[in-house]
Design a protein around this motif. Sequence first.
Motif: not given
Length: 108
Positions: A34-42, A27-30
Amino acid sequence: MLAILEHSFVPGKVENIIFIVDAADRDLIDFPYHIFKTVIYIFDNFFPLTMEYMFVVNPSEQLLGSWKIISTFMEKSTEQKVFLLEPFEMDKMFDLISSKSVQNKYGG
């Protein structure tokens, strides 16, 4: 990520990457933002324009509802590449990519 770097990005070739993120039982909490954000950033900073599609399968109702808000902050070209697919919508993925490219558990 290392496997992507070892087996992709062949010099002189244009490669597009398709992400399939299974959000089952999240759900939104778990949800692993951070992984999603890191992959998109890279990919956004080091390999721009390589993401062909991102499919988030089995999203929770909360994630589906939040997507309507989150997507308004994205560039239109990126938003058009991201799909949240409930189990009964998996065929939409195969309208865009070959089922040979997808694991069996997602209908490939």
